[in-house]
Design an enzyme around this catalytic site. Structure first.
Site, PDB file in Angstrom:
ATOM      1  NE  ARG A  71      -2.078   1.822   3.342  1.00  0.00           N
ATOM      2  CZ  ARG A  71      -2.005   1.539   4.644  1.00  0.00           C
ATOM      3  NH1 ARG A  71      -2.672   0.551   5.158  1.00  0.00           N
ATOM      4  NH2 ARG A  71      -1.232   2.258   5.429  1.00  0.00           N
ATOM      5  CD  GLU A 120       4.813   4.031   5.734  1.00  0.00           C
ATOM      6  OE1 GLU A 120       5.898   3.481   5.977  1.00  0.00           O
ATOM      7  OE2 GLU A 120       3.801   3.863   6.440  1.00  0.00           O
ATOM      8  CG  ASN A 176       2.752   0.936   4.605  1.00  0.00           C
ATOM      9  OD1 ASN A 176       3.409   1.157   5.606  1.00  0.00           O
ATOM     10  ND2 ASN A 176       1.921   1.825   4.095  1.00  0.00           N
ATOM     11  CB  SER A 227      -3.848  -3.164   8.160  1.00  0.00           C
ATOM     12  OG  SER A 227      -3.469  -1.920   8.661  1.00  0.00           O
ATOM     13  CE  LYS A 231       8.488   5.191   7.769  1.00  0.00           C
ATOM     14  NZ  LYS A 231       8.017   3.847   8.143  1.00  0.00           N
ATOM     15  CE  LYS A 248       8.257   9.993   7.370  1.00  0.00           C
ATOM     16  NZ  LYS A 248       7.401   9.344   6.356  1.00  0.00           N
ATOM     17  CD  GLU A 254       7.380   0.549   8.027  1.00  0.00           C
ATOM     18  OE1 GLU A 254       6.250   1.020   7.780  1.00  0.00           O
ATOM     19  OE2 GLU A 254       8.400   0.902   7.416  1.00  0.00           O
ATOM     20  N   GLY A 255       4.410   1.299  11.809  1.00  0.00           N
ATOM     21  CA  GLY A 255       3.299   1.095  12.730  1.00  0.00           C
ATOM     22  C   GLY A 255       2.798   2.348  13.423  1.00  0.00           C
ATOM     23  NE  ARG A 313      -4.052   5.274   6.583  1.00  0.00           N
ATOM     24  CZ  ARG A 313      -2.786   5.038   6.870  1.00  0.00           C
ATOM     25  NH1 ARG A 313      -2.464   4.400   7.968  1.00  0.00           N
ATOM     26  NH2 ARG A 313      -1.825   5.453   6.058  1.00  0.00           N
TER      27      ARG A 313
HETATM   28  P1  ADP Z   1       4.691   4.498   9.741  1.00  0.00           P
HETATM   29  O1  ADP Z   1       5.530   3.408   9.149  1.00  0.00           O
HETATM   30  O2  ADP Z   1       4.831   4.616  11.210  1.00  0.00           O
HETATM   31  O3  ADP Z   1       3.269   4.426   9.263  1.00  0.00           O
HETATM   32  P2  ADP Z   1       4.853   6.915   8.137  1.00  0.00           P
HETATM   33  O4  ADP Z   1       6.001   7.357   7.342  1.00  0.00           O
HETATM   34  O5  ADP Z   1       3.656   6.453   7.384  1.00  0.00           O
HETATM   35  O6  ADP Z   1       5.354   5.816   9.171  1.00  0.00           O
HETATM   36  O7  ADP Z   1       4.434   8.094   9.088  1.00  0.00           O
HETATM   37  C1  ADP Z   1       3.396   7.990  10.039  1.00  0.00           C
HETATM   38  C2  ADP Z   1       2.464   9.181   9.926  1.00  0.00           C
HETATM   39  O8  ADP Z   1       3.173  10.403  10.105  1.00  0.00           O
HETATM   40  C3  ADP Z   1       1.788   9.299   8.580  1.00  0.00           C
HETATM   41  O9  ADP Z   1       0.621   8.515   8.549  1.00  0.00           O
HETATM   42  C4  ADP Z   1       1.513  10.794   8.517  1.00  0.00           C
HETATM   43  O10 ADP Z   1       0.336  11.124   9.238  1.00  0.00           O
HETATM   44  C5  ADP Z   1       2.697  11.402   9.241  1.00  0.00           C
HETATM   45  N1  ADP Z   1       3.768  11.756   8.284  1.00  0.00           N
HETATM   46  C6  ADP Z   1       4.765  10.947   7.855  1.00  0.00           C
HETATM   47  N2  ADP Z   1       5.558  11.569   6.964  1.00  0.00           N
HETATM   48  C7  ADP Z   1       5.053  12.794   6.813  1.00  0.00           C
HETATM   49  C8  ADP Z   1       5.429  13.925   6.017  1.00  0.00           C
HETATM   50  N3  ADP Z   1       6.493  13.875   5.221  1.00  0.00           N
HETATM   51  N4  ADP Z   1       4.669  15.040   6.103  1.00  0.00           N
HETATM   52  C9  ADP Z   1       3.581  15.095   6.928  1.00  0.00           C
HETATM   53  N5  ADP Z   1       3.191  14.071   7.706  1.00  0.00           N
HETATM   54  C10 ADP Z   1       3.911  12.922   7.653  1.00  0.00           C
HETATM   55 MG    MG Z   2       2.483   4.851   7.465  1.00  0.00          MG
END
Ligand code: ADP
Ligand code: MG
Length: 476
Positions: free
Chosen positions: A126, A145, A147, A152, A307, A366, A370-371, A452
């Site tokens: 996803r 990102e 996944n 899910s 990442k 970052k 994950e999660g 979401r």
């Molecule tokens: P995870 O693997 O924990 O899901 P993500 O990279 O998806 O990591 O980041 C988690 C959340 O943080 C995302 O769902 C989003 O709400 C926020 N986020 C992540 N990267 C960004 C970004 N570059 N700009 C704004 N919000 C972000």
């Molecule tokens: Mg995410």
């Protein structure tokens, strides 16, 4: 709200209260369900999965762009998984300092050394995006990102369109209700699993869902299981503990768990360090990786979803290496990249540190996790970077431009949550599925979407993390 729900509805508190009750019942009727926090392993008490009262306007062009690029992302992930040199180089700095990624990488190397037992690859991924708002009101699609492991909500998001349609009708918004798209990732994901199962080629063998200890989100997975049972493919739910106790390989490396031959292992557990509670859990992961079962994902596809790999892909010339004769594909993928910056030791990493310290609010820091709930924002970026900037420890992180979606007002419905209007930000996910056998891509599809939405008070997201809720796009 621009082209969305009229203000006279949004501010009519009596109507909103009625609609919220209608919406919750509709969610329960449609099976948009979660077990409750207190008893995650019992279906005696369930509630609706959290969701928005109204769908959220999403520009049609950007939505279609996200769907259109998905099969290219599938191809890219798969190509990366088959390129050990690339993975080794991309992850060299990370694995030097991040124990979890290093551990996964060691399994990957061991499998390479022994030779992969299975040439069938199954990808259920996803790709997540936010729509970055330009000064002129335009929005551009930027990937948050991808996944490749346990992506899910494909199940529950197959059921949310009817909930929002119903709410809109009751609110007198018939025209809007017609604009809610059909969505069925559950069927699309199951179709790919079924293909992999069929290619594995044993009627007796089952699809094993490797599930977490706390199974609050079981219904999301049940939708996919049910789609498989409809095709007369047997599934079973097992935990790492079950594999530890009863897992074995026969002389042909066929995987058996509880005396059942496993054709496909679909991992919904094992993406966080906390999932590996003992050495035995790592042994179980290795056992499955070495087996003839099709792994979703296999260890190299797991690593392709880190990442750090995402950051390396954004470096000049890297996409071109994966798509040497396809400049249009490169362009399509790259158009969705936000700014991503290395923190490796060296001048480029120094530049990144200085840039982040000078304007922390412009970025997200970052780690390789994950999660949800792991990223670092705002002034905390300075604190963390001040601590690690002189050491190799900083290589455990990447830096990313912060995306600024336009806030939209909505009501977030969750059990025990107050009914109040919130300023919300949304994240669009697109499901991609593929099956490869040897060198042949036998399936490569876009399998639906997920929207979401979270309150803008929260920087991080995640439905399971208790921040975001399920939503639907209302194309405008
Ligand atoms: P995870 O693997 O924990 O899901 P993500 O990279 O998806 O990591 O980041 C988690 C959340 O943080 C995302 O769902 C989003 O709400 C926020 N986020 C992540 N990267 C960004 C970004 N570059 N700009 C704004 N919000 C972000
Ligand atoms: Mg995410």
């Amino acid at each position: 709200m621009a082209q969305g729900i009229p203000d006279k509805i949004m501010t009519n508190t009596t109507l909103i209260k009625d609609l919220a009750d209608v919406a919750k019942d509709a969610a329960l009727l449609q099976g948009v369900l979660m077990r409750i926090h207190e008893t995650p392993n019992s279906s005696e008490l369930v509630t609706y999965a959290p969701f928005t009262l109204f769908p959220t306007p999403v520009p049609k062009a950007v939505f279609l762009q996200a769907l259109a690029v998905q099969t290219h992302y599938n191809t890219l992930v798969d190509k990366i998984s088959q390129d050990p040199d690339f993975l080794e180089e991309a992850l060299a700095s990370t694995i030097a300092v991040d124990d979890f990624t290093a551990r996964l990488f060691r399994i990957h190397q061991q499998i390479l050394k022994e030779g992969r037992s299975q040439s069938i690859a199954l990808g259920l991924n996803r790709s997540d995006y936010m729509l970055d708002q330009g000064d002129d009101g335009s929005s551009s699609l930027k990937q948050i990102e991808i996944n490749t492991f346990a992506a899910s909500f494909g199940g529950l998001s197959s059921r949310t369109p009817d909930v929002h349609r119903h709410v809109l009708k009751v609110a007198g918004q018939l025209e809007e209700s017609r604009r809610i798209l059909d969505n069925n990732p559950a069927a699309g994901l199951a179709k790919a699993v079924a293909k992999a199962w069929e290619l594995y080629g044993s009627e007796r063998a089952v699809v094993m869902f490797l599930v977490e200890k706390g199974q609050r989100n079981i219904f999301d997975q049940r939708y996919i299981e049910n789609e498989l049972w409809k095709r007369n493919i047997s599934t079973m739910r097992k935990r790492f503990d079950d594999v530890i106790k009863t897992g074995s390989l026969d002389q042909d490396k066929r995987l058996f768990v509880d005396d059942q031959e496993v054709a496909v292992v679909y991992f919904r557990d094992g993406y966080m360090p906390e999932n590996y509670i003992s050495e035995k859990t790592w042994d179980a992961r290795l056992l499955m990786e070495r087996s003839l079962a099709v792994k979703c994902p296999d260890i190299s596809t797991h690593l392709a979803g880190t990442k750090k790999v995402q950051q390396v892909l954004a470096s000049p010339g890297v996409l071109e290496k994966f798509f040497p004769d396809q400049p249009r594909v490169v362009e399509q993928i790259r158009a969705t990249f936000a700014g991503l910056y290395t923190l490796d030791v060296g001048p480029e990493g120094e530049k990144t540190v200085a840039m982040a310290l000078a304007a922390p609010d412009r970025f997200v820091l970052k780690p390789q996790r994950e999660g949800g709930g792991n990223n670092i924002y705002g002034s905390e970026i300075c604190q963390v970077l001040q601590g690690v900037k002189e050491s190799t420890e900083r290589m455990a992180y990447i830096l990313m431009d912060k995306i600024h979606p336009a806030p939209v007002q909505n009501y977030l419905l969750r059990r025990d949550g107050p009914l109040k209007i919130s300023n919300c930000l949304s994240e669009l996910g697109v499901f991609g599925t593929y099956v490869r056998q040897g060198k042949d891509m036998v399936m490569n599809e876009c399998a639906g979407h997920l929207l979401r939405t979270k309150s803008s008070e929260h920087s991080d997201g995640g439905v399971a993390a208790g921040v975001a809720v399920l939503d639907n796009p209302l194309l405008v």
